[in-house]
Design a protein around this motif. Structure first.
Motif, mmCIF file in Angstrom:
data_model
loop_
_atom_site.group_PDB
_atom_site.id
_atom_site.type_symbol
_atom_site.label_atom_id
_atom_site.label_comp_id
_atom_site.label_asym_id
_atom_site.label_seq_id
_atom_site.Cartn_x
_atom_site.Cartn_y
_atom_site.Cartn_z
ATOM 1 N N MET A 153 -6.274 18.186 18.743
ATOM 2 C CA MET A 153 -5.194 17.504 18.610
ATOM 3 C C MET A 153 -5.528 15.888 18.614
ATOM 4 S SD MET A 153 -2.192 19.208 20.808
ATOM 5 C CE MET A 153 -0.887 17.860 20.622
ATOM 6 N N PHE A 154 -6.504 15.570 19.431
ATOM 7 C CA PHE A 154 -6.863 14.170 19.733
ATOM 8 C C PHE A 154 -7.610 13.709 18.518
ATOM 9 C CE2 PHE A 154 -7.354 10.412 22.263
ATOM 10 C CZ PHE A 154 -8.705 9.847 21.825
ATOM 11 N N TYR B 98 -5.210 1.118 8.585
ATOM 12 C CA TYR B 98 -5.539 0.801 7.216
ATOM 13 C C TYR B 98 -4.364 0.373 6.673
ATOM 14 C CZ TYR B 98 -6.523 1.134 2.257
ATOM 15 O OH TYR B 98 -6.929 0.941 0.932
ATOM 16 N N TYR B 99 -3.060 1.211 6.398
ATOM 17 C CA TYR B 99 -2.351 0.727 5.968
ATOM 18 C C TYR B 99 -1.328 -0.464 6.608
ATOM 19 C CZ TYR B 99 -1.678 4.956 2.828
ATOM 20 O OH TYR B 99 -2.035 5.798 1.991
ATOM 21 N N MET C 140 -7.467 -2.055 14.868
ATOM 22 C CA MET C 140 -7.001 -0.467 15.006
ATOM 23 C C MET C 140 -8.313 0.097 13.963
ATOM 24 S SD MET C 140 -2.898 0.147 14.417
ATOM 25 C CE MET C 140 -3.236 1.673 14.926
ATOM 26 N N LEU D 65 0.772 -1.189 0.143
ATOM 27 C CA LEU D 65 -0.104 0.076 -0.019
ATOM 28 C C LEU D 65 0.943 1.191 0.078
ATOM 29 C CD1 LEU D 65 -2.608 -1.039 2.571
ATOM 30 C CD2 LEU D 65 -2.902 -0.843 0.288
ATOM 31 N N ALA E 108 -11.489 0.416 16.354
ATOM 32 C CA ALA E 108 -11.061 1.135 17.467
ATOM 33 C C ALA E 108 -11.047 2.549 17.337
ATOM 34 C CB ALA E 108 -9.978 0.962 18.417
ATOM 35 N N LEU F 260 0.567 13.378 18.617
ATOM 36 C CA LEU F 260 -0.871 14.153 18.787
ATOM 37 C C LEU F 260 -1.693 13.385 19.687
ATOM 38 C CD1 LEU F 260 -1.689 14.799 15.032
ATOM 39 C CD2 LEU F 260 -0.892 16.443 16.677
ATOM 40 N N THR F 261 -2.086 12.195 19.702
ATOM 41 C CA THR F 261 -2.752 11.268 20.694
ATOM 42 C C THR F 261 -2.183 11.375 22.273
ATOM 43 O OG1 THR F 261 -2.066 9.288 19.948
ATOM 44 C CG2 THR F 261 -4.100 10.175 19.298
ATOM 45 N N VAL G 21 -5.883 5.978 9.701
ATOM 46 C CA VAL G 21 -5.110 5.770 8.250
ATOM 47 C C VAL G 21 -3.768 4.795 8.469
ATOM 48 C CG1 VAL G 21 -3.676 7.112 6.652
ATOM 49 C CG2 VAL G 21 -5.470 8.031 7.521
ATOM 50 N N TYR G 22 -3.261 4.846 9.690
ATOM 51 C CA TYR G 22 -2.021 3.967 9.886
ATOM 52 C C TYR G 22 -2.482 2.501 10.125
ATOM 53 C CZ TYR G 22 1.983 1.781 12.600
ATOM 54 O OH TYR G 22 2.918 1.215 13.049
ATOM 55 N N LEU H 185 -5.163 10.087 11.981
ATOM 56 C CA LEU H 185 -4.254 9.449 11.520
ATOM 57 C C LEU H 185 -3.694 7.920 11.999
ATOM 58 C CD1 LEU H 185 -1.619 12.299 11.911
ATOM 59 C CD2 LEU H 185 -2.534 11.455 9.794
ATOM 60 N N TRP H 186 -4.223 7.577 13.300
ATOM 61 C CA TRP H 186 -4.078 6.018 13.651
ATOM 62 C C TRP H 186 -5.004 5.227 12.832
ATOM 63 C CZ3 TRP H 186 -0.038 4.363 15.899
ATOM 64 C CH2 TRP H 186 0.220 5.023 16.833
ATOM 65 N N GLY I 179 -5.109 13.168 15.672
ATOM 66 C CA GLY I 179 -4.317 11.887 16.092
ATOM 67 C C GLY I 179 -4.776 10.759 15.883
ATOM 68 N N VAL I 180 -6.264 10.679 16.113
ATOM 69 C CA VAL I 180 -7.077 9.277 15.968
ATOM 70 C C VAL I 180 -7.330 9.167 14.486
ATOM 71 C CG1 VAL I 180 -9.276 8.262 16.446
ATOM 72 C CG2 VAL I 180 -7.996 9.466 18.448
ATOM 73 N N MET J 193 -6.807 20.499 22.688
ATOM 74 C CA MET J 193 -6.542 19.240 22.822
ATOM 75 C C MET J 193 -7.582 18.239 22.230
ATOM 76 S SD MET J 193 -4.038 19.077 24.755
ATOM 77 C CE MET J 193 -3.321 20.759 24.620
ATOM 78 N N THR K 102 -10.193 0.411 25.604
ATOM 79 C CA THR K 102 -9.686 1.728 25.363
ATOM 80 C C THR K 102 -10.918 2.654 24.818
ATOM 81 O OG1 THR K 102 -8.815 1.214 23.211
ATOM 82 C CG2 THR K 102 -7.289 1.340 25.320
#
Lengths: 91, 91
Positions: B47-48, B60-61, B67, A3, B70, A19-20, B57-58, B54-55, B51-52, B44, B20
């Protein structure tokens, strides 16, 4: 199907981690300064702590440096909140 | 070196995801019921939220179902808190 390059993916992970994690620290600092733990539920903190620990184990098995870093710091933050909750509870 | 079977790893991920995510929901519910957003910092929350995302997207990759699950739920929770923060802000 590759990917995206793993460096690119880990960069996303580290930005997410920053960030988190950063978004969580002011809550710890505010609780430490105010000693006010009334808004914190002990059972939720425990659930969160165990969940974050399992994410850390998961990140280890997935060989994901960003997950390991983020969850190690958040585990420490959650531990502090639990410590404050016990210490500052109204006697 | 195959550390552990991927099913075993995903089971850890799903338990972590449940804990979580579940630990976060009472905060959303309490804010909705009390309309008290004074304890929430807008920066905050943003930012959160990022961040979430991007997690997500992460995840997914990394092709990580736990993940993705959640962070989709937590993204929704974070969005709600931002919505409450804007809506219930003292005028």
């Amino acid at each position: 199907m590759e990917l995206a390059s793993s460096n690119y993916i880990e960069t996303i992970g580290f930005i997410a981690a920053f960030l988190t994690t950063a978004a969580f620290l002011p809550q710890v600092f505010k609780t430490w300064k105010t000693k006010d733990v009334s808004g914190l539920s002990f059972s939720m903190l425990l659930m969160f702590f165990v969940g974050v620990f399992l994410w850390l184990v998961y990140g280890y098995y997935k060989e994901s440096p960003s997950m390991i870093m983020a969850n190690t710091i958040t585990l420490g933050s959650a531990f502090l909140l639990i410590y404050f909750k016990i210490t500052y509870r109204k006697k």
